[in-house]
Design an enzyme around this catalytic site. Structure first.
Site, mmCIF file in Angstrom:
data_model
loop_
_atom_site.group_PDB
_atom_site.id
_atom_site.type_symbol
_atom_site.label_atom_id
_atom_site.label_comp_id
_atom_site.label_asym_id
_atom_site.label_seq_id
_atom_site.Cartn_x
_atom_site.Cartn_y
_atom_site.Cartn_z
ATOM 1 N N ASP A 1 -2.195 5.454 9.656
ATOM 2 C CA ASP A 1 -1.163 5.571 8.525
ATOM 3 C C ASP A 1 -0.705 7.004 8.078
ATOM 4 O O ASP A 1 -1.224 8.041 8.658
ATOM 5 C CB ASP A 1 -1.936 4.841 7.205
ATOM 6 N N ASN B 1 -11.849 -0.632 -2.514
ATOM 7 C CA ASN B 1 -11.436 -1.868 -2.785
ATOM 8 C C ASN B 1 -11.334 -2.731 -1.302
ATOM 9 O O ASN B 1 -10.880 -3.816 -1.454
ATOM 10 C CB ASN B 1 -10.118 -1.806 -3.384
ATOM 11 N N HIS C 1 -9.976 -1.842 1.709
ATOM 12 C CA HIS C 1 -8.737 -1.774 2.434
ATOM 13 C C HIS C 1 -9.245 -0.949 3.705
ATOM 14 O O HIS C 1 -10.207 -0.159 3.689
ATOM 15 C CB HIS C 1 -7.462 -1.113 1.786
ATOM 16 N N GLU D 1 -3.766 -3.122 2.024
ATOM 17 C CA GLU D 1 -4.774 -3.281 0.405
ATOM 18 C C GLU D 1 -5.026 -4.892 0.340
ATOM 19 O O GLU D 1 -4.568 -5.634 1.097
ATOM 20 C CB GLU D 1 -3.603 -2.806 -0.662
HETATM 21 C C1 F6R Z 1 -7.051 6.742 6.123
HETATM 22 C C2 F6R Z 1 -7.403 5.358 6.000
HETATM 23 C C3 F6R Z 1 -8.167 5.091 4.575
HETATM 24 C C4 F6R Z 1 -9.193 5.513 4.569
HETATM 25 C C5 F6R Z 1 -10.196 5.024 3.206
HETATM 26 C C6 F6R Z 1 -11.620 5.882 3.095
HETATM 27 O O1 F6R Z 1 -6.418 7.033 7.494
HETATM 28 O O2 F6R Z 1 -6.662 4.398 6.535
HETATM 29 O O3 F6R Z 1 -8.241 3.499 4.903
HETATM 30 O O4 F6R Z 1 -10.317 5.294 5.641
HETATM 31 O O5 F6R Z 1 -9.242 5.120 2.261
HETATM 32 O O6 F6R Z 1 -11.292 7.234 2.722
HETATM 33 P P1 F6R Z 1 -12.471 8.058 2.316
HETATM 34 O O7 F6R Z 1 -12.901 8.243 3.985
HETATM 35 O O8 F6R Z 1 -11.749 9.297 1.899
HETATM 36 O O9 F6R Z 1 -13.503 7.554 1.501
#
Ligand code: F6R
Length: 243
Positions: free
Chosen positions: A67, A136, A138, A143
């Site tokens: 992403d 959440n 995702h 989402e």
């Molecule tokens: C990042 C991504 C997100 C993260 C998720 C967890 O490229 O796709 O889905 O993996 O938000 O983020 P952290 O590791 O910061 O808790």
């Protein structure tokens, strides 16, 4: 679904790095799907360390990131491309032309999403997809929703995600409101999927995603259906899984 309990963040990072390293050794020209965020930093550090010791070679590897914020260019320190350069790419021998991240500067949503989906197809799909998990549920920026989005798409970030990501910005107003993300179908088509999670704040969502029902309200829950899915969590993240 394989669930591996690691003792600490470091242990989780090393175990995950071992799996990625094995993938690169078994198939030097493999396609790795990569993630940003706090969780994989230790894993990237471990891979860099092994690269510097001569144990792993990225010269034929292709990477495809999950992403990117829509509107940010790769030289913006808040972009995911910049994050990947800083934490991984500039420390290893990957060829710049083999690095792929959605182009946040392409504001034409349809064109960028189609380009990214075609690119993934042209590379022959993803051999190993690395994922973190949002509080959440995702994955990527898929989402919670009423249906699973299949291909690359542009999403409006939820307020909870904007709040969670605000720690990387000066203030919450600077967090972009939209992002491009690989879709659920593309993630599910990866040959192998590896999720890492650490810390107490991931404990409840791991339980919900992997011991609860499969639902687009908890996007990560779809991974229960993947034929080769591995979850590695540290003790805190696994504390509600009753393993
Ligand atoms: C990042 C991504 C997100 C993260 C998720 C967890 O490229 O796709 O889905 O993996 O938000 O983020 P952290 O590791 O910061 O808790």
């Amino acid at each position: 679904m394989k669930i591996i309990k690691a003792k600490t963040y470091k242990d989780m990072s090393r175990k995950a790095a071992n799996i990625i390293s094995a993938q690169v050794i078994m198939k030097p020209n493999c396609v790795l799907g990569l993630a940003t965020g706090s969780t994989p930093i230790g894993l990237y550090e471990q891979l860099i360390d092994w690269y510097q010791k001569g144990d792993i070679d990225f010269s034929e590897v292709t990477t495809i990131n999950l992403d990117e914020y829509r509107g940010l260019s790769g030289d913006n320190p808040q972009s995911y491309r910049y994050f990947m350069d800083e934490h991984f790419f500039k420390h290893i021998n990957i060829r710049p032309e083999n690095i792929n991240v959605p182009d946040g500067t392409n504001l034409d949503v349809q064109a960028e999403c189609t380009r990214y989906d075609h690119l993934i197809m042209d590379k022959g799909g993803i051999d190993l997809q690395l994922l973190g998990i949002g509080n959440n549920g995702h994955i990527g920026f898929n989402e919670p929703d009423s249906a699973f989005e299949l291909g690359t798409h542009c999403i409006d970030l939820l307020e909870s995600t904007i709040e969670a990501n605000a720690r990387f910005f000066e203030n919450e107003d600077e967090v972009p409101r939209q992002a491009y993300t690989m879709g659920i179908k593309t993630i599910m088509q990866a040959h192998k999927v590896l999720m890492i999670a650490n810390g107490k704040n991931k404990a409840a969502i791991l339980k919900e995603a992997f011991l609860g029902p499969v639902t687009p309200r908890v996007p990560a829950s779809i991974l229960q259906m993947h034929p080769d899915f591995t979850l590695i969590g540290d003790e805190e993240a696994m504390s509600e899984m009753n393993l």
